[in-house]
Every structure is written in structure tokens, then in C-alpha cells.
Design a protein around this motif. Structure first.
Motif, PDB file in Angstrom:
ATOM      1  N   LEU A 195      29.536  40.682  37.033  1.00  0.00           N
ATOM      2  CA  LEU A 195      30.879  40.997  37.546  1.00  0.00           C
ATOM      3  C   LEU A 195      31.840  41.569  36.501  1.00  0.00           C
ATOM      4  O   LEU A 195      32.560  42.527  36.815  1.00  0.00           O
ATOM      5  CB  LEU A 195      31.480  39.774  38.236  1.00  0.00           C
ATOM      6  CG  LEU A 195      30.752  39.350  39.515  1.00  0.00           C
ATOM      7  CD1 LEU A 195      31.415  38.139  40.127  1.00  0.00           C
ATOM      8  CD2 LEU A 195      30.664  40.492  40.513  1.00  0.00           C
ATOM      9  N   PRO A 196      31.884  41.074  35.262  1.00  0.00           N
ATOM     10  CA  PRO A 196      32.780  41.709  34.277  1.00  0.00           C
ATOM     11  C   PRO A 196      32.398  43.163  33.980  1.00  0.00           C
ATOM     12  O   PRO A 196      33.274  43.998  33.736  1.00  0.00           O
ATOM     13  CB  PRO A 196      32.617  40.837  33.023  1.00  0.00           C
ATOM     14  CG  PRO A 196      32.126  39.524  33.527  1.00  0.00           C
ATOM     15  CD  PRO A 196      31.296  39.831  34.738  1.00  0.00           C
ATOM     16  N   ILE A 197      31.117  43.467  34.034  1.00  0.00           N
ATOM     17  CA  ILE A 197      30.671  44.849  33.828  1.00  0.00           C
ATOM     18  C   ILE A 197      31.165  45.710  34.975  1.00  0.00           C
ATOM     19  O   ILE A 197      31.703  46.812  34.762  1.00  0.00           O
ATOM     20  CB  ILE A 197      29.131  44.904  33.712  1.00  0.00           C
ATOM     21  CG1 ILE A 197      28.650  44.063  32.535  1.00  0.00           C
ATOM     22  CG2 ILE A 197      28.648  46.347  33.577  1.00  0.00           C
ATOM     23  CD1 ILE A 197      27.152  43.792  32.529  1.00  0.00           C
ATOM     24  N   LEU A 198      31.006  45.212  36.190  1.00  0.00           N
ATOM     25  CA  LEU A 198      31.475  45.943  37.372  1.00  0.00           C
ATOM     26  C   LEU A 198      32.982  46.173  37.308  1.00  0.00           C
ATOM     27  O   LEU A 198      33.467  47.279  37.570  1.00  0.00           O
ATOM     28  CB  LEU A 198      31.108  45.188  38.646  1.00  0.00           C
ATOM     29  CG  LEU A 198      31.611  45.785  39.956  1.00  0.00           C
ATOM     30  CD1 LEU A 198      31.064  47.180  40.172  1.00  0.00           C
ATOM     31  CD2 LEU A 198      31.262  44.868  41.127  1.00  0.00           C
ATOM     32  N   GLU A 199      33.733  45.151  36.952  1.00  0.00           N
ATOM     33  CA  GLU A 199      35.192  45.289  36.864  1.00  0.00           C
ATOM     34  C   GLU A 199      35.589  46.308  35.803  1.00  0.00           C
ATOM     35  O   GLU A 199      36.511  47.100  36.016  1.00  0.00           O
ATOM     36  CB  GLU A 199      35.846  43.930  36.595  1.00  0.00           C
ATOM     37  CG  GLU A 199      35.823  43.003  37.788  1.00  0.00           C
ATOM     38  CD  GLU A 199      36.386  43.621  39.061  1.00  0.00           C
ATOM     39  OE1 GLU A 199      37.500  44.188  39.013  1.00  0.00           O
ATOM     40  OE2 GLU A 199      35.701  43.552  40.103  1.00  0.00           O
ATOM     41  N   ALA A 200      34.918  46.307  34.670  1.00  0.00           N
ATOM     42  CA  ALA A 200      35.218  47.280  33.615  1.00  0.00           C
ATOM     43  C   ALA A 200      34.935  48.706  34.091  1.00  0.00           C
ATOM     44  O   ALA A 200      35.695  49.635  33.797  1.00  0.00           O
ATOM     45  CB  ALA A 200      34.415  46.964  32.356  1.00  0.00           C
ATOM     46  N   ILE A 201      33.866  48.866  34.852  1.00  0.00           N
ATOM     47  CA  ILE A 201      33.549  50.192  35.396  1.00  0.00           C
ATOM     48  C   ILE A 201      34.630  50.624  36.371  1.00  0.00           C
ATOM     49  O   ILE A 201      35.122  51.758  36.318  1.00  0.00           O
ATOM     50  CB  ILE A 201      32.156  50.185  36.067  1.00  0.00           C
ATOM     51  CG1 ILE A 201      31.059  50.050  35.006  1.00  0.00           C
ATOM     52  CG2 ILE A 201      31.949  51.442  36.906  1.00  0.00           C
ATOM     53  CD1 ILE A 201      29.687  49.761  35.572  1.00  0.00           C
ATOM     54  N   LYS A 202      35.037  49.726  37.257  1.00  0.00           N
ATOM     55  CA  LYS A 202      36.071  50.051  38.251  1.00  0.00           C
ATOM     56  C   LYS A 202      37.389  50.434  37.580  1.00  0.00           C
ATOM     57  O   LYS A 202      38.097  51.325  38.048  1.00  0.00           O
ATOM     58  CB  LYS A 202      36.311  48.868  39.184  1.00  0.00           C
ATOM     59  CG  LYS A 202      35.221  48.633  40.195  1.00  0.00           C
ATOM     60  CD  LYS A 202      35.606  47.424  41.041  1.00  0.00           C
ATOM     61  CE  LYS A 202      34.656  47.124  42.136  1.00  0.00           C
ATOM     62  NZ  LYS A 202      35.048  45.928  42.903  1.00  0.00           N
TER      63      LYS A 202
END
Length: 178
Positions: free
Chosen positions: A116-123
Motif C-alpha cells: 500500500l505505501p508503494i501504491l500511494e507513492a505512485i498515486k
């Protein structure tokens, strides 16, 4: 801006340990991945720290002149720290009960939380297209995050390598590797 994530399962490897390398077939597959991504716009590559994952995407990164970012959040899920004779049954159960946790392992839920932190950083970032290189179990859990229908049977049907395209926002998921 529409953002796309390409979820990539690593190519064929010599084993499951973090330092296991690609087989000769795996090296050929890594070249096939580079050819596959040749005409696809890619802004960044983030990979599991496991050797087989890095080696799988290295030809693509070189071809596109992109750095490879290594992130521990994409490493393989540890089902247990014990040798399990019935590991397949337990893995299937872990997809039904995301909070099931075996001795020395992590639950499906905990593994998903690493992503999830990776996804949030991408977003939050300004990139349109990201390749994430990971492992079959975590890849299926990542797909499950976007669409709860993905589970054990989808994990069983994955190939080495495999590629899914996830369009952020619309939630469109496509298996694009042949």
C-alpha cells in the motif's frame, strides 16, 4: 492524468531463496520481457530486492535507460518459517482468510499492507506508468487489493513471467502477457 501499473512476476528461477538467480530459460524470458515492453511507455521501475526479480527486469531497464528502484515491500511473502508438507492447502486457506497467520510467517493482510505505501507513492507521484516486479503470491494479493475476486486459483494460473496491467482510477485489470 491516467496512471498505469504493470505488475510483473519474475522469470523462471533456480529456487525460492532471495539470492536465487534466473535459469537459462529465465534469462531468455527477461529478454522477452524487454521486447514486450519495448513500445510501452514506462516512467519508473520498482522491484523486489530478490535477485530473480532484479534480473528479470534488468534488460527492460537497460533498454529504456531507467534506474531500477528496489523496495522491500515487493519481496516474496513468507507463509511460514517452517517446512510445511501441506503448504498448498494452507496457502489456499490464506486467500480465504486474509488474517490467517502461520508460525513465523505473515498473513495475506500483512503482505498486502507492504504494498500500500508503494501504491500511494505512485498515486501521489507524477509518473504515468510504473513497472512493479514481484512474486506470484504477493502479485495475486496486489490484484486482490484492486479486485476482491482475485485469489488462489488466479495464483495457480500465473506463469513465470507474467504481466498484468492495472489502470488506477478506473480499476481496469488486464492480463497482458501471452
Amino acid at each position: 492524468m491516467e496512471q498505469v501499473i504493470y505488475l510483473v512476476r519474475h522469470c523462471k528461477a533456480t529456487g525460492q531463496d532471495p539470492d536465487c538467480e534466473l535459469t537459462s530459460q529465465g534469462y531468455e524470458q527477461s529478454q522477452q520481457l524487454a521486447s514486450f515492453f519495448e513500445t510501452i511507455e514506462v516512467d519508473q521501475i520498482i522491484t523486489s530486492p530478490y535477485t530473480r526479480a532484479v534480473q528479470s527486469i534488468l534488460p527492460t531497464a537497460e533498454q529504456k535507460n531507467l534506474d531500477i528502484y528496489v523496495h522491500d515491500g515487493l519481496k516474496e511473502r513468507d507463509l511460514s518459517n517452517k517446512k510445511l508438507e501441506n503448504w498448498m492447502e494452507l496457502l489456499e486457506a490464506s486467500f480465504r482468510d486474509l488474517h490467517m497467520k502461520l508460525s513465523g510467517g505473515e498473513s495475506s493482510y500483512e503482505a498486502m499492507q507492504r504494498f500500500l505505501p508503494i501504491l500511494e507513492a505512485i498515486k501521489l507521484g507524477r509518473v504515468k506508468s510504473t513497472i512493479l516486479v514481484t512474486h506470484g503470491n504477493l502479485m495475486t494479493l496486489m490484484l486482490n487489493h484492486f479486485d476482491r475476486q482475485y485469489g488462489f486459483e488466479d495464483w495457480k494460473s500465473l506463469s513465470n513471467p507474467d504481466v498484468y496491467k492495472v489502470t488506477i482510477g478506473s480499476g481496469l485489470i488486464e492480463r497482458i502477457w501471452q
